[in-house]
Design an enzyme around this catalytic site. Structure first.
Site, PDB file in Angstrom:
ATOM      1  CG  ASP A   1      -7.721   4.479  -4.103  1.00  0.00           C
ATOM      2  OD1 ASP A   1      -8.935   4.444  -4.421  1.00  0.00           O
ATOM      3  OD2 ASP A   1      -6.873   3.733  -4.629  1.00  0.00           O
TER       4      ASP A   1
ATOM      5  CD  GLU B   1      -2.958  -0.828  -0.095  1.00  0.00           C
ATOM      6  OE1 GLU B   1      -3.027   0.293  -0.615  1.00  0.00           O
ATOM      7  OE2 GLU B   1      -3.581  -1.806  -0.531  1.00  0.00           O
TER       8      GLU B   1
ATOM      9  CE1 TYR C   1      -6.762   2.929  -0.483  1.00  0.00           C
ATOM     10  CE2 TYR C   1      -4.416   3.152   0.003  1.00  0.00           C
ATOM     11  CZ  TYR C   1      -5.449   2.504  -0.641  1.00  0.00           C
ATOM     12  OH  TYR C   1      -5.192   1.410  -1.409  1.00  0.00           O
TER      13      TYR C   1
END
Ligand code: SF4
Length: 348
Positions: free
Chosen positions: A139, A38, A121
């Site tokens: 996102d 991520e 996020y």
């Protein structure tokens, strides 16, 4: 509106089950590996992440190994991904996790949010994909898909729009497959509900309930307020060369490209005669111009290579050979154009 999002859950999960791309981080269930993917994928294309992801995990297979590493080592493993602050924050967070959570990421959204470099996020993505907790991960892809699905014209650059989308998704996220749901929406945005162009509605699993498609406004969404202009900055890059060595210096610990190594450079675009006048005993060679775009600034660079018979005094700089630059010192992508030429032979 939530009825539309609710109705989208099943078809999205079904589509994702058969259509999802095979990616290395999807083969792993380790929350550390999910967290790393991520962070690497923020503002970076999947193609750029793929060759570096496994290598990074090989270099730092656990959070403990990452926490114990030297900052330069971590930045070196990050080379090519850009936005190095992410690497510094990842490193710092690993140290906090070792101190506070015995080297394991906490399975708790609020605790994740408090770690360096983990925003709403990323905390949602780790919580849902790594731990199966029902938290949305919003996102840019998700904002676009939701804006089009609901034909919602709110400005997606505003925090209140982002919170609104997050809260709508929170109320429909499936308890049993929250990670798959989040990834399904993101993947739909990446591959079907494409940005800055006409979306591929004919291939979309939720086209029959999509209000944006029905009203013919999907391609105009999401709405974004006009961006501020980037600051333009002219710079001169000096590649000092002496034998097989070049001079590099470390950037300050705070601000743009913090802690990375660079060729000495200064504001403004100097001319060949300015450099030749400054280093009278050296031979000066033009390396050409290059541009690098950061989020808020653009560097317009001109570069020179300066051949010295003896090392000149260069405050704050060290001298390194090609192998050392390759293995130890992370040079940012912004200077790649000059790094490629630094060790080439002199032009005849
Ligand atoms: Fe996006 Fe088209 Fe699917 Fe609507 S139907 S979500 S606009 S791809």
């Amino acid at each position: 509106m939530n009825e539309i999002l609710k109705a989208a859950v099943k078809p999205l999960l079904k589509w994702y089950a058969t259509e999802k791309r095979s990616l290395p981080w999807r083969e792993r269930r380790d929350p550390y590996a999910i967290w790393l993917s991520e962070i690497m994928l923020q503002q970076t294309r999947i193609e750029a992440v793929l060759p570096r992801y496994d290598a990074f995990l090989e270099a730092f297979p656990t959070i403990e190994a990452l926490a114990a590493a030297d900052g330069d080592e971590v930045r070196k493993a990050w080379q090519g991904l850009g936005y190095y602050r992410r690497a510094d924050q990842l490193h710092l967070a690993a140290q906090v996790i070792c101190e506070k959570y015995a080297g394991q990421l906490p399975a708790d959204y609020d605790a994740l949010r408090k770690l360096p470099g983990i925003g709403r996020y990323t905390a949602g993505a780790i919580a849902s994909i790594g731990f199966g907790l029902p938290h949305p991960a919003v996102d840019g892809n998700v904002l676009r898909v939701v804006a089009r699905l609901l034909a919602d014209g709110d400005d997606v650059t505003e925090a209140k729009t982002q919170r609104k989308v997050e809260s709508m998704l929170q109320s429909v996220i499936p308890q049993r497959q929250p990670g798959d749901f989040n990834q399904a929406v993101m993947e739909l945005g990446e591959r079907i509900c494409l940005p800055n162009t006409v979306p591929l509605c004919n291939e979309c699993p939720v086209s029959d309930i999509c209000v944006g498609r029905c009203k013919g406004v999907a391609a105009d969404l999401p709405r974004r307020a006009a961006k501020k202009q980037r600051r333009q900055e002219k710079r001169t890059v000096l590649v000092h060369r002496c034998g097989d060595l070049v001079a590099i210096r470390k950037r300050p610990a705070r601000g743009l490209l913090a802690n990375l190594w660079e060729f000495p450079n200064e504001e403004g675009q100097l001319k060949m005669e300015d450099i030749a006048g400054r280093y009278r005993k050296a031979t000066v060679e033009m390396l050409g111009s290059a541009k690098h775009i950061f989020t808020h600034i653009e560097w317009h660079m001109i570069g020179f290579r300066i051949w010295h018979a003896e090392k000149p005094p260069l405050p704050d700089s060290i001298w390194a050979n090609a192998a050392e630059i390759d293995e130890i010192y992370a040079i940012p992508t912004a200077m790649r154009f000059y790094a490629k030429q630094a060790f080439s032979k002199a032009k005849e």
